[in-house]
Design an enzyme around this catalytic site. Sequence first.
Site, PDB file in Angstrom:
ATOM      1  N   GLY A   1      19.004  43.135  16.859  1.00  0.00           N
ATOM      2  CA  GLY A   1      18.553  41.971  16.105  1.00  0.00           C
ATOM      3  C   GLY A   1      17.655  42.372  14.952  1.00  0.00           C
ATOM      4  N   CYS A   2      17.542  41.485  13.986  1.00  0.00           N
ATOM      5  CA  CYS A   2      16.764  41.782  12.778  1.00  0.00           C
ATOM      6  C   CYS A   2      15.282  41.957  13.111  1.00  0.00           C
ATOM      7  CB  CYS A   2      16.976  40.706  11.729  1.00  0.00           C
ATOM      8  SG  CYS A   2      16.811  39.014  12.327  1.00  0.00           S
ATOM      9  N   TYR A   3      14.707  40.999  13.834  1.00  0.00           N
ATOM     10  CA  TYR A   3      13.296  41.130  14.217  1.00  0.00           C
ATOM     11  C   TYR A   3      13.084  42.363  15.079  1.00  0.00           C
ATOM     12  CZ  TYR A   3      11.806  36.370  12.853  1.00  0.00           C
ATOM     13  OH  TYR A   3      11.463  35.221  12.165  1.00  0.00           O
ATOM     14  N   ALA A   4      14.041  42.626  15.989  1.00  0.00           N
ATOM     15  CA  ALA A   4      13.906  43.770  16.884  1.00  0.00           C
ATOM     16  C   ALA A   4      13.873  45.071  16.097  1.00  0.00           C
ATOM     17  CB  ALA A   4      15.052  43.779  17.896  1.00  0.00           C
TER      18      ALA A   4
ATOM     19  N   ALA B   1      12.969  45.658  12.869  1.00  0.00           N
ATOM     20  CA  ALA B   1      11.715  45.853  12.131  1.00  0.00           C
ATOM     21  C   ALA B   1      10.572  46.196  13.082  1.00  0.00           C
ATOM     22  CB  ALA B   1      11.380  44.591  11.330  1.00  0.00           C
TER      23      ALA B   1
END
Lengths: 342, 342, 342, 342
Positions: free
Chosen positions: B146-149, B151
């Site tokens: 995932g994107c948040y994961a 970063a």
Amino acid sequence: MQVALVGITGYAGMVLYQLLQKHSGVTKIHLYDHKLAAPTKLSHVVPIFSGDHTAVFPYDDEAIISDNDVVFFATSAGVTAKVAPTYLTAKFPVIDLSGDMRLDSEAQYTEWYRKPAAPEKFLRQAHYGLADFESAKGQIYVANPGCYATATLLGLAPLVQNDLIDADSIIVDAKSGTTGAGKTPHAMTHFAQVNENIQIYKPNQHQHIPEIMLELQKWNQRVPAIQFMTTLLPINRGIMSTIYAKVKSGVTSKQLMAAYTKMYQSKSFINYTGDQLPAIKQVVGTNNCDIGMVYNRVTNVVTVNSVIDNLLKGAAGQAVQNFNQMFGYPETEGLKLQPFLP
Amino acid sequence: MQVALVGITGYAGMVLYQLLQKHSGVTKIHLYDHKLAAPTKLSHVVPIFSGDHTAVFPYDDEAIISDNDVVFFATSAGVTAKVAPTYLTAKFPVIDLSGDMRLDSEAQYTEWYRKPAAPEKFLRQAHYGLADFESAKGQIYVANPGCYATATLLGLAPLVQNDLIDADSIIVDAKSGTTGAGKTPHAMTHFAQVNENIQIYKPNQHQHIPEIMLELQKWNQRVPAIQFMTTLLPINRGIMSTIYAKVKSGVTSKQLMAAYTKMYQSKSFINYTGDQLPAIKQVVGTNNCDIGMVYNRVTNVVTVNSVIDNLLKGAAGQAVQNFNQMFGYPETEGLKLQPFLP
Amino acid sequence: MQVALVGITGYAGMVLYQLLQKHSGVTKIHLYDHKLAAPTKLSHVVPIFSGDHTAVFPYDDEAIISDNDVVFFATSAGVTAKVAPTYLTAKFPVIDLSGDMRLDSEAQYTEWYRKPAAPEKFLRQAHYGLADFESAKGQIYVANPGCYATATLLGLAPLVQNDLIDADSIIVDAKSGTTGAGKTPHAMTHFAQVNENIQIYKPNQHQHIPEIMLELQKWNQRVPAIQFMTTLLPINRGIMSTIYAKVKSGVTSKQLMAAYTKMYQSKSFINYTGDQLPAIKQVVGTNNCDIGMVYNRVTNVVTVNSVIDNLLKGAAGQAVQNFNQMFGYPETEGLKLQPFLP
Amino acid sequence: MQVALVGITGYAGMVLYQLLQKHSGVTKIHLYDHKLAAPTKLSHVVPIFSGDHTAVFPYDDEAIISDNDVVFFATSAGVTAKVAPTYLTAKFPVIDLSGDMRLDSEAQYTEWYRKPAAPEKFLRQAHYGLADFESAKGQIYVANPGCYATATLLGLAPLVQNDLIDADSIIVDAKSGTTGAGKTPHAMTHFAQVNENIQIYKPNQHQHIPEIMLELQKWNQRVPAIQFMTTLLPINRGIMSTIYAKVKSGVTSKQLMAAYTKMYQSKSFINYTGDQLPAIKQVVGTNNCDIGMVYNRVTNVVTVNSVIDNLLKGAAGQAVQNFNQMFGYPETEGLKLQPFLP
């Protein structure tokens, strides 16, 4: 009352002027500005006030004192550090929106603001005007709190005053619209730099940190320090202060909620929104501070989200609230504002 | 190679299609979409591709397997939970940008995604493709993070892998542009709701939390949980994950810096920027993750700021990175991208 | 080829540098800037190029001529008016993105730019590089067109060249993102001034008017003048030029469409989109000009909507197109760009 | 007075509710909405009114008539076409913000709105409430003008009423913030579609064209038609209507200016700003229409720039102005508003 306003050219001054025009107790507003050499029409000094030809006068403390009952300073850092002693000595009422008189130590002011401080004897005479907690009644010189400080202190008050969190665990991730950075064009506030971007600035160095600490320690001596970070948002107005802390052993979720309810149920400008964390939009245009809170059982962290309009509750609105307290007007006089919708 | 792409109608699918068109190893791209009943021109399905009349076919796993060498899924939650077993059974290579195969427990998937999970036997066969740490070489089914994961994990890796912080002190204040919320219109992503606003959403409930925890605990079993908050920004693209943690007793500022330098000096897509905390703008348009770090002596807190483009490093870019690893292309093939300036 | 680039500190220079780095014919780029007193790393001069430590040299025409095969000027008005004669005299190839050499009369330049002009003898040697109509092959000094001029001329060409409209009826309502106003902070481009606003500027006085007129009159001597208005938009990149004109008596809607189809069907960078009026977003990131057209039977007015990325087709992209023509590269070399999605 | 408001769920209804709360003549506001099946708290129906627990009732014309002195409709197209006859027959005062009763022909309404019209007999009883020109005094049913129509008509009035321009030369390039497109999420108003973009919509087909024409022809029968284009801006509020026309032979620049000065010097809400063309920002938050005008000697074109807040002067503000006229309140009652700064 006749009121003086110094600093109409900045955003806080502009908004304060709008508020004072609608205040029932204000019969006359005299405008002054340090940048002028001669009286000039407001419509020339600040073109957005295109229809308003009121004169703006060069700054002149004798005229201010003789022609007015109170003066508001919406000036940048360094101005009132120089002139505050004049007014304090004359016991002439001042509401100062700048940060110059918020701290009580010369050394600390100079460390954080990198400018010469007012003499400590005068610094100590100023009242820190966090209006929902410290009444300005009877005060001569009110140092109106900073925008970040206001959002953060109101968010933290129930936790810190009731000793509900581990004192060394406070972390604040605060975000602000660009009007907080002032009206003078800079590379950092150039449209194409701000737009489609967010930028952290002054990490661990924002000048509102010491005023927050002074107030927190008045409330609870055990708070040693706070971690405080500031981020510039691509919006005009609004601050969101997101606060994290470890909940003290034995404190329940119910106690947390009860602390907020009890502290804020009778405050005119503070809305405790329960576990609905507020968005910036719901307060912009008002003097309100909306505060939500969620507790995370897994991490034992409480998250408090506190939002204000940086130019109202964070500046001009709280200044009027202090004015009302100083001069005995009802608390909401001049501040019955509606949010900008949508 | 001939590649299949399912889900061209979403933002990640659109960007992935652009990347694959420029990849030297891709000779043919076949497009598929679940919403279609008959083959339709891309220019009709996604009007911004106005000059591109490539056919988009209704989803068909037999055709995908017979006509291609690999398939990318850029589909919403719930799609690959159903079809992953087909590909895993056939040992046909898949790169899955959705969250369906990132966790390894059915119960956990259903708890966080509120949808039926793929059978656990298949969940366990998927590889979590955090490309800078876990090579996809030899894998059949890559669950793209995932994107948040992405970063957050890249920001935390040096601290957690080297055991430099108090394991229970991690607090993440993550912010994302609206493309992270997808292309389907909702009240929360309506222009007038997002613009001049920021909004926290899914507090303590974002579905990327469990995949972050799985990876952190692979790295360091002592991390019990993380505090993780997500905020919607009025920008199109970009994620900023601001991470706070208490530094372990005895660890010095120099050790912190050394850990970042050592871990990232040879990574093609990760730039450690020292104490210059990066802004979102500097990575949008690229597959880069820029990471800055500051240590606060007063609070003993380290702040890490990690920024990515949510649609590239946080989705399509990392998918191509995984593709390169699976099929032996150079790591940066198809990913030599320049930031959108300004 | 070795190429010199003067003016890397501006937006057009930054984007041009990105394009040249990807151009197959460019082996070496030398950077120069008038503001520097000594060679300085690019990462210091333009922080967003944080990983790029290429030296930027103080401007030096002898070094430019001796070390390079061509020079690009991405400088502000007034710079090449002074130095153009040096290069023209030396017959050294120049591609000039500024407006200094686009007009052919000293008086006219001074009237519109309010700066001293280059001598008329040199002005007349420069080639106006509207790349889709005037090939730069064999030219020494190319004056790259202005952004507004490019969008407007490409929108008008089929109507004016084929004499389909009343020559005195052209009205252009053009809008631009703020990068068109440059990188230097001003009150007008301060974030809070641009955001949630649109502002007309330089009414009837924009300096692109005379270059548009010169080209229109080359195409059709009957066009006496155009009404041209420019509006600043709260976006970073993109120009929309909306053009209105009365259709000549006897001209049919079919003839209008046929003129656009015929003129643009074989142009690599121009897309005639029929009666679908294009949005800015579909071209930002590319060197394309998308043009749509609708005819209103009730008013007998044709509306043409022409959109470009002001920094690409309106500046750096067209400069590379001219470079390709001057030196015999394929037209799309270095310009196979994809739009920023979404 | 007791007033009914139908349609609190839309943007115009929300803003109208704010205005009515501050109007000295309004003692009670009853809220109604067609979407409700049972009385519901406002704070649930429109969450941004979080502290307001006023009941919103299902639409009920009998209750409206019996419990109120007037009703405001802030409903979407098609609603009042059905219910207007009830109120007209009962001679119950209505202020209708929708477009349903602005035209006087069934066929024309159906052509532009693509919905069934109210019977022509009733259409002809409605008063077109362009408040600065047509007083609503003594009227039963006021059709409050459209936002684009208001900005455009006020911009054109001095030219058309005084016959100063060529009647067939009017071209309007109008731009609007997204709140003009309503509160219902659509692909076209999804944040990532609007942001960093501008889009023309409904070219030559906007439904405000016929009401503009009706009024223009009342003023000057010679105006045969207008060219009218609408563009969606990436801002929340505000309309800019930029108007171009050829000046009639023999008319001087002084006559143009004198016409604006004379017509608008005594109007409370219209500011003629001379050759300073106004920006949207200066009127957002107010009921003002600011109008600037420049004449171009070269092209003989006059450009008029007229800006309003689409939700105030273009909707709720003008509705209150009509309310004041109908019931004899001072013109500016409830409308002494200040612009949102900055």
